[in-house]
Design a protein around this motif. Structure first.
Motif: not given
Length: 418
Positions: A34-41, A138-144, A405-406
């Motif tokens: 979440r932090a990476a997405r918020a910062s556009g990384m 499998l359990t994965h963490v989505t981009a959200d 957003d890749g």
């Protein structure tokens, strides 16, 4: 806290990550996303780094899952749940306490399960599919930053085990397990290469697992690492090759101190199916690797094409291993739709010289539909990869639907998918 190295295991790739994190819980993994997405990384997971190209690299955030709490939880349905940072050595030892095992293992026990399956890493054996085929869910963490479970039988499941890191961090997996069993390894030396190719199916057909290791400094005369279930009789000679009376390393002349026990002594499968002991540094070091997987129907012709490179192999390679892997139905697996023979080359760490050679080697193997291993060095063009892996556009569509957003992409995947 685990320190994330700035290079891959071989040192031929320098990672470009601007931030490195070692979360200690699944919730912290979600927070990192979440932090990476918020910062556009962008964000990628880095495992035990046993890849030889930039597949795991990122210009954003690198996350290791090695500090997650170890988890091995056996179910009553012939499976076990494990955490996303566990290695095969750790999982195998825990499963053994329950009288269980994984059906097959790769040469190295040091690698993480989640990382190994991402590139379709495999063991050997004509009836043994890749390690990714053992994934039940499998359990994965989505981009959200949310958790999402994908199960065998779900629509699109085949896209996920061999995922090239594109679906975000895998924080837990459910794996097929089997009752614990024993394996005994006998090494046969001095096997004539041409005879091994001619009688390949007979030579390996009854073995649980095997590796054929030609020595190109000796005209291709080979070692055969023959792995049988405990109790199966091992002949003293095969095609004129006799059983070794002391331990042998797959790389000619290398000290065998780190290899797993041989000489026909039966032991737990997880202590025999791998080549190397988990307490030792893997393989020979100072190396890079390539691997090509050829449908078994073309095995004889493909293997017969290799001796033309004998002089190059003798000077540029530490070793070669020829193995077999059963086919599967996973979208980006090199074994999809066909049983294969795998030609694995451990090169001296001279990636520039290797990359100059690979177009010639790939041209010789191209008539046999040789697919490269995703995590190793190859020169195959994007256009040819689309021919060899026809599910690439379908997987790309799935990825873009979940990660428009890749965030989990990198330069390596953009070169592949565009």
């Amino acid at each position: 806290m685990s320190e994330i190295p700035v290079t891959n295991w071989a040192g031929n790739v320098v990672y470009e990550a601007s931030e490195r994190l070692a979360p200690t819980s699944v919730e912290q993994v979600q927070d990192a996303v979440r932090a990476a997405r918020a910062s556009g990384m962008r964000l990628r997971v880095v495992g035990t780094r046993h890849c030889f190209n930039a597949i795991a690299d990122t210009d954003g955030v690198h996350v290791t899952l090695r500090d997650l709490p170890r988890r091995v939880e056996v179910t009553n349905e012939g499976s076990a749940w494990v955490d996303g940072g566990i290695t095969y050595a750790e999982a195998s030892a825990a499963l053994a306490e329950h009288g269980l095992a994984l059906a097959n293992l790769a040469s190295l026990p040091h690698i993480t399960i989640a990382g190994a399956i991402a590139t379709a890493t495999h063991g050997s054996g004509v009836t043994q599919p890749s390690l990714a085929s053992a994934v039940r869910s499998l359990t994965h963490v989505t981009a959200d930053g949310d958790l999402r479970i994908v199960r065998r039988g779900d629509a699109g499941f085949a896209h996920y085990p061999v995922r090239l890191g594109l679906f975000g961090p895998i924080v837990e997996l459910e794996l097929d397990v089997v009752p614990a069993f024993e394996i005994a390894t006998t090494v046969y030396e001095g096997l004539d290469y041409a005879a091994a190719v001619e009688h390949f199916d007979t030579l390996v057909g009854e073995l649980y697992s095997f590796s054929l290791a030609p020595n190109w400094q000796d005209g291709g005369r080979a070692l055969l690492f023959a792995k049988r279930r405990g109790g199966d009789a091992a002949p003293a000679e095969i095609l004129g090759a006799r059983a070794a009376t002391s331990a042998r390393h797959p790389s000619p002349g290398a000290d065998p101190v780190a290899v797993t026990e041989q000489l026909g002594v039966a032991g737990p499968s997880y202590e025999r199916l791998t080549h190397f002991r988990s307490e030792f540094e893997p393989s020979v070091g100072e190396e890079v690797q390539s691997e090509y997987l050829v449908p078994r129907e073309h095995a004889g012709a493909a293997l017969s094409a290799l001796p033309q490179f004998a002089d190059v192999f003798a000077t540029l390679a530490h070793s070669m291993e020829i193995r077999a892997v059963a086919g599967d139905d996973l979208s980006l697996s090199p074994m999809r739709g066909a049983d294969v023979v795998a030609v694995h080359i451990t090169w001296h760490r001279d990636p520039d010289a290797v990359m100059r050679l690979l177009p010639r080697l790939e041209a010789a193997l191209e008539p046999f539909d040789a697919r490269p291993h995703w995590g190793k060095l190859y020169a195959t063009s994007r256009e040819r990869m689309l021919e060899l892996f026809p599910a690439l556009p379908e997987v790309d569509a799935e990825v873009r639907g979940l990660d428009p957003d890749g965030m989990f992409r990198n330069a390596w995947s953009e070169a592949l998918f565009g």
